[in-house]
Design a protein around this motif. Sequence first.
Motif, PDB file in Angstrom:
ATOM      1  N   ALA A 275       0.658  -1.284   0.049  1.00  0.00           N
ATOM      2  CA  ALA A 275      -0.121   0.040   0.032  1.00  0.00           C
ATOM      3  C   ALA A 275       0.850   1.311   0.144  1.00  0.00           C
ATOM      4  O   ALA A 275       0.551   2.114  -0.673  1.00  0.00           O
ATOM      5  N   ARG A 276       1.996   1.175   0.643  1.00  0.00           N
ATOM      6  CA  ARG A 276       2.748   2.361   0.769  1.00  0.00           C
ATOM      7  C   ARG A 276       3.453   2.626  -0.415  1.00  0.00           C
ATOM      8  O   ARG A 276       3.877   3.884  -0.778  1.00  0.00           O
ATOM      9  N   LEU A 277       4.051   1.629  -1.078  1.00  0.00           N
ATOM     10  CA  LEU A 277       4.646   1.816  -2.335  1.00  0.00           C
ATOM     11  C   LEU A 277       3.862   1.756  -3.381  1.00  0.00           C
ATOM     12  O   LEU A 277       4.372   2.029  -4.586  1.00  0.00           O
ATOM     13  N   GLY A 278       2.465   1.466  -3.219  1.00  0.00           N
ATOM     14  CA  GLY A 278       1.703   1.809  -4.673  1.00  0.00           C
ATOM     15  C   GLY A 278       1.726   0.442  -5.419  1.00  0.00           C
ATOM     16  O   GLY A 278       1.639   0.525  -6.675  1.00  0.00           O
ATOM     17  N   LEU A 279       2.307  -0.874  -4.897  1.00  0.00           N
ATOM     18  CA  LEU A 279       2.228  -1.857  -5.656  1.00  0.00           C
ATOM     19  C   LEU A 279       1.159  -3.030  -5.205  1.00  0.00           C
ATOM     20  O   LEU A 279       0.602  -2.615  -4.137  1.00  0.00           O
ATOM     21  N   LYS A 280       1.060  -4.224  -5.907  1.00  0.00           N
ATOM     22  CA  LYS A 280      -0.086  -5.199  -5.525  1.00  0.00           C
ATOM     23  C   LYS A 280       0.925  -6.214  -4.399  1.00  0.00           C
ATOM     24  O   LYS A 280       2.014  -6.156  -4.424  1.00  0.00           O
ATOM     25  N   ASP A 281       0.008  -6.879  -3.434  1.00  0.00           N
ATOM     26  CA  ASP A 281       0.642  -7.505  -2.635  1.00  0.00           C
ATOM     27  C   ASP A 281       1.459  -8.649  -3.125  1.00  0.00           C
ATOM     28  O   ASP A 281       2.579  -8.907  -2.820  1.00  0.00           O
ATOM     29  N   TRP A 282       0.940  -9.046  -4.419  1.00  0.00           N
ATOM     30  CA  TRP A 282       2.004 -10.336  -4.994  1.00  0.00           C
ATOM     31  C   TRP A 282       3.336  -9.874  -5.330  1.00  0.00           C
ATOM     32  O   TRP A 282       4.139 -10.520  -5.853  1.00  0.00           O
ATOM     33  N   GLN A 283       3.131  -8.663  -5.832  1.00  0.00           N
ATOM     34  CA  GLN A 283       4.503  -7.904  -6.361  1.00  0.00           C
ATOM     35  C   GLN A 283       5.560  -7.882  -5.251  1.00  0.00           C
ATOM     36  O   GLN A 283       6.706  -8.213  -5.532  1.00  0.00           O
ATOM     37  N   VAL A 284       4.970  -7.467  -4.021  1.00  0.00           N
ATOM     38  CA  VAL A 284       6.181  -7.399  -2.897  1.00  0.00           C
ATOM     39  C   VAL A 284       6.577  -8.765  -2.516  1.00  0.00           C
ATOM     40  O   VAL A 284       7.719  -9.064  -2.398  1.00  0.00           O
ATOM     41  N   ASP A 285       5.626  -9.755  -2.719  1.00  0.00           N
ATOM     42  CA  ASP A 285       5.956 -10.987  -2.133  1.00  0.00           C
ATOM     43  C   ASP A 285       6.940 -11.774  -3.312  1.00  0.00           C
ATOM     44  O   ASP A 285       7.951 -12.452  -2.933  1.00  0.00           O
ATOM     45  N   ARG A 286       6.584 -11.320  -4.446  1.00  0.00           N
ATOM     46  CA  ARG A 286       7.760 -11.852  -5.602  1.00  0.00           C
ATOM     47  C   ARG A 286       8.673 -10.996  -5.496  1.00  0.00           C
ATOM     48  O   ARG A 286      10.060 -11.898  -5.720  1.00  0.00           O
ATOM     49  N   ALA A 287       8.904 -10.064  -5.188  1.00  0.00           N
ATOM     50  CA  ALA A 287      10.173  -9.293  -5.126  1.00  0.00           C
ATOM     51  C   ALA A 287      11.046  -9.720  -3.935  1.00  0.00           C
ATOM     52  O   ALA A 287      12.391  -9.812  -4.057  1.00  0.00           O
ATOM     53  N   ARG A 288      10.409  -9.855  -2.843  1.00  0.00           N
ATOM     54  CA  ARG A 288      10.982 -10.317  -1.606  1.00  0.00           C
ATOM     55  C   ARG A 288      11.680 -11.995  -1.886  1.00  0.00           C
ATOM     56  O   ARG A 288      12.649 -12.153  -1.598  1.00  0.00           O
ATOM     57  N   ARG A 289      10.857 -12.647  -2.761  1.00  0.00           N
ATOM     58  CA  ARG A 289      11.533 -13.889  -3.006  1.00  0.00           C
ATOM     59  C   ARG A 289      12.659 -14.059  -4.029  1.00  0.00           C
ATOM     60  O   ARG A 289      13.837 -14.638  -4.074  1.00  0.00           O
ATOM     61  N   ASP A 290      12.567 -12.898  -5.050  1.00  0.00           N
ATOM     62  CA  ASP A 290      13.664 -12.702  -5.938  1.00  0.00           C
ATOM     63  C   ASP A 290      15.056 -11.792  -5.435  1.00  0.00           C
ATOM     64  O   ASP A 290      16.113 -12.472  -5.920  1.00  0.00           O
ATOM     65  N   LEU A 291      14.754 -11.625  -4.283  1.00  0.00           N
ATOM     66  CA  LEU A 291      15.826 -10.853  -3.583  1.00  0.00           C
ATOM     67  C   LEU A 291      16.840 -12.113  -2.853  1.00  0.00           C
ATOM     68  O   LEU A 291      18.043 -11.682  -2.272  1.00  0.00           O
ATOM     69  N   ALA A 292      16.579 -13.204  -2.899  1.00  0.00           N
ATOM     70  CA  ALA A 292      17.090 -14.264  -2.258  1.00  0.00           C
ATOM     71  C   ALA A 292      18.604 -14.358  -3.031  1.00  0.00           C
ATOM     72  O   ALA A 292      18.586 -14.438  -4.248  1.00  0.00           O
ATOM     73  N   GLY A 293      19.605 -14.324  -2.105  1.00  0.00           N
ATOM     74  CA  GLY A 293      21.083 -14.295  -2.815  1.00  0.00           C
ATOM     75  C   GLY A 293      21.398 -12.951  -3.259  1.00  0.00           C
ATOM     76  O   GLY A 293      22.777 -13.160  -3.810  1.00  0.00           O
ATOM     77  N   TRP A 294      20.863 -11.927  -3.361  1.00  0.00           N
ATOM     78  CA  TRP A 294      21.451 -10.916  -3.745  1.00  0.00           C
ATOM     79  C   TRP A 294      21.615  -9.990  -2.434  1.00  0.00           C
ATOM     80  O   TRP A 294      21.297  -9.807  -1.396  1.00  0.00           O
ATOM     81  N   ASN A 295      22.850  -8.983  -3.167  1.00  0.00           N
ATOM     82  CA  ASN A 295      23.183  -7.909  -1.641  1.00  0.00           C
ATOM     83  C   ASN A 295      22.932  -6.686  -2.673  1.00  0.00           C
ATOM     84  O   ASN A 295      22.971  -6.329  -3.530  1.00  0.00           O
ATOM     85  N   GLU A 296      23.269  -5.759  -1.471  1.00  0.00           N
ATOM     86  CA  GLU A 296      23.116  -4.241  -2.101  1.00  0.00           C
ATOM     87  C   GLU A 296      23.953  -3.836  -3.116  1.00  0.00           C
ATOM     88  O   GLU A 296      23.604  -3.207  -4.317  1.00  0.00           O
ATOM     89  N   ALA A 297      25.213  -4.128  -3.119  1.00  0.00           N
ATOM     90  CA  ALA A 297      26.214  -4.136  -4.169  1.00  0.00           C
ATOM     91  C   ALA A 297      25.718  -4.432  -5.473  1.00  0.00           C
ATOM     92  O   ALA A 297      25.983  -3.984  -6.532  1.00  0.00           O
ATOM     93  N   ALA A 298      25.318  -5.770  -5.514  1.00  0.00           N
ATOM     94  CA  ALA A 298      25.134  -6.396  -6.756  1.00  0.00           C
ATOM     95  C   ALA A 298      23.732  -5.962  -7.215  1.00  0.00           C
ATOM     96  O   ALA A 298      23.679  -5.766  -8.616  1.00  0.00           O
ATOM     97  N   LEU A 299      23.018  -5.628  -6.477  1.00  0.00           N
ATOM     98  CA  LEU A 299      21.753  -4.816  -7.022  1.00  0.00           C
ATOM     99  C   LEU A 299      21.861  -3.710  -7.672  1.00  0.00           C
ATOM    100  O   LEU A 299      21.346  -3.521  -8.771  1.00  0.00           O
ATOM    101  N   GLY A 300      22.596  -2.882  -6.827  1.00  0.00           N
ATOM    102  CA  GLY A 300      22.905  -1.611  -7.461  1.00  0.00           C
ATOM    103  C   GLY A 300      23.716  -1.780  -8.941  1.00  0.00           C
ATOM    104  O   GLY A 300      23.498  -1.021 -10.012  1.00  0.00           O
ATOM    105  N   THR A 301      24.683  -2.623  -8.883  1.00  0.00           N
ATOM    106  CA  THR A 301      25.176  -2.864 -10.292  1.00  0.00           C
ATOM    107  C   THR A 301      24.499  -3.480 -11.348  1.00  0.00           C
ATOM    108  O   THR A 301      24.555  -2.930 -12.614  1.00  0.00           O
ATOM    109  N   ALA A 302      23.576  -4.477 -10.990  1.00  0.00           N
ATOM    110  CA  ALA A 302      22.569  -4.630 -12.043  1.00  0.00           C
ATOM    111  C   ALA A 302      21.487  -3.638 -12.424  1.00  0.00           C
ATOM    112  O   ALA A 302      21.269  -3.389 -13.821  1.00  0.00           O
ATOM    113  N   ILE A 303      21.271  -2.911 -11.527  1.00  0.00           N
ATOM    114  CA  ILE A 303      20.315  -1.467 -12.057  1.00  0.00           C
ATOM    115  C   ILE A 303      21.134  -0.523 -12.853  1.00  0.00           C
ATOM    116  O   ILE A 303      20.503  -0.158 -13.922  1.00  0.00           O
TER     117      ILE A 303
END
Length: 345
Positions: free
Chosen positions: A281-309
């Motif tokens: 609700a705060r981010l303007g997303l659907k519940d399933w989008q948040v759940d999916r993103a949290r699953r997708d974050l498994a194995g990622w760290n801040e540096a790797a995510l920044g490099t990918a973006i």
Amino acid sequence: MAPSARRGSSPRSRSAIPQLSWRDPQPAPIVLVSGPEEVCAERAIAGVRDYLRAEDASLEVSDLRADDYEAGTLLARTSPSLFGEPRLVRVRGVEKCSDAFLSEALAYLEAPQESATVVLRHTGASVRGKKLLDAIRSGTGGGVEIACPAVKRESDRYDFAAGEFSTARRRIAPGALRALVSAFADDLTELAAACQQLIADEPGDITEQVVARYYGGRVEASAFTVADTAIAGRYGESLIALRHALASGADPVPLVAAVASKLRTMARVAGSREPGPALAARLGLKDWQVDRARRDLAGWNEAALGTAIQAAARADEEVKGGSRDPVFALERLVTVVATRAPYGS
């Protein structure tokens, strides 16, 4: 014949007339079907026809073009017949209407014919006919409006497809729904047809296996399959999916957009411990989008995510004309995302 419509559900907040959902259209003397999404507009117009026909099977239906209009036709088609049958007049091309139609339609609003329903289709492609739309929205003629805004975002397509199954009172597994939406990410008409085919042909619940059986080739070649496999770290699979998608005629721009969209959602969700519904609700997303993103974050760290973006931003620029080799730009992006490391490291 005034409908019990919902108010305030349309982005046209200044409108003084009821705003109806295209999934639940109801007749009125004037029905304005506005917006560019043709699939939704056709459903709305057909829904008005079906509603009226259910009330009286003798309904007379006629069609006009506002851009190829003969003077006097609107009044002739709406005037009472000898036997008093109700009439439905569907008018298309209002965004290109002739002066003759505009003049007669404005006059018609002042005194709509009894037992007649006039449906006006305006795509919003131009401001032509604005005076007529303003008059309808002011309440002149006792009209209603059915807005059909463009369905562009993944979450909007997801909601559209979910609504197809909900309306039909059919169950579809979340994974199956997401696979179906991903397979038809570029064409809402095809997505609607695919949903209706599954509803008509499959007697039970719609599972991921059912979707794969019907549309496996489309699912495999979809942009989100490329994104999903790369983000999951399945490098070989992601390259195969990318090449399959390109061989199937996929455009590099939406392929990059799919990867970038998922990475951005992951970045927005990363580090938050809020409950899923509250964060959504705060981010303007659907519940399933948040759940999916949290699953997708498994194995990622801040540096790797920044490099990918950063890699996604570079690839986006290159596939939009900044490079002579958009395929290489895509392959480099997939490599960075799937390996979670800078290219060539």
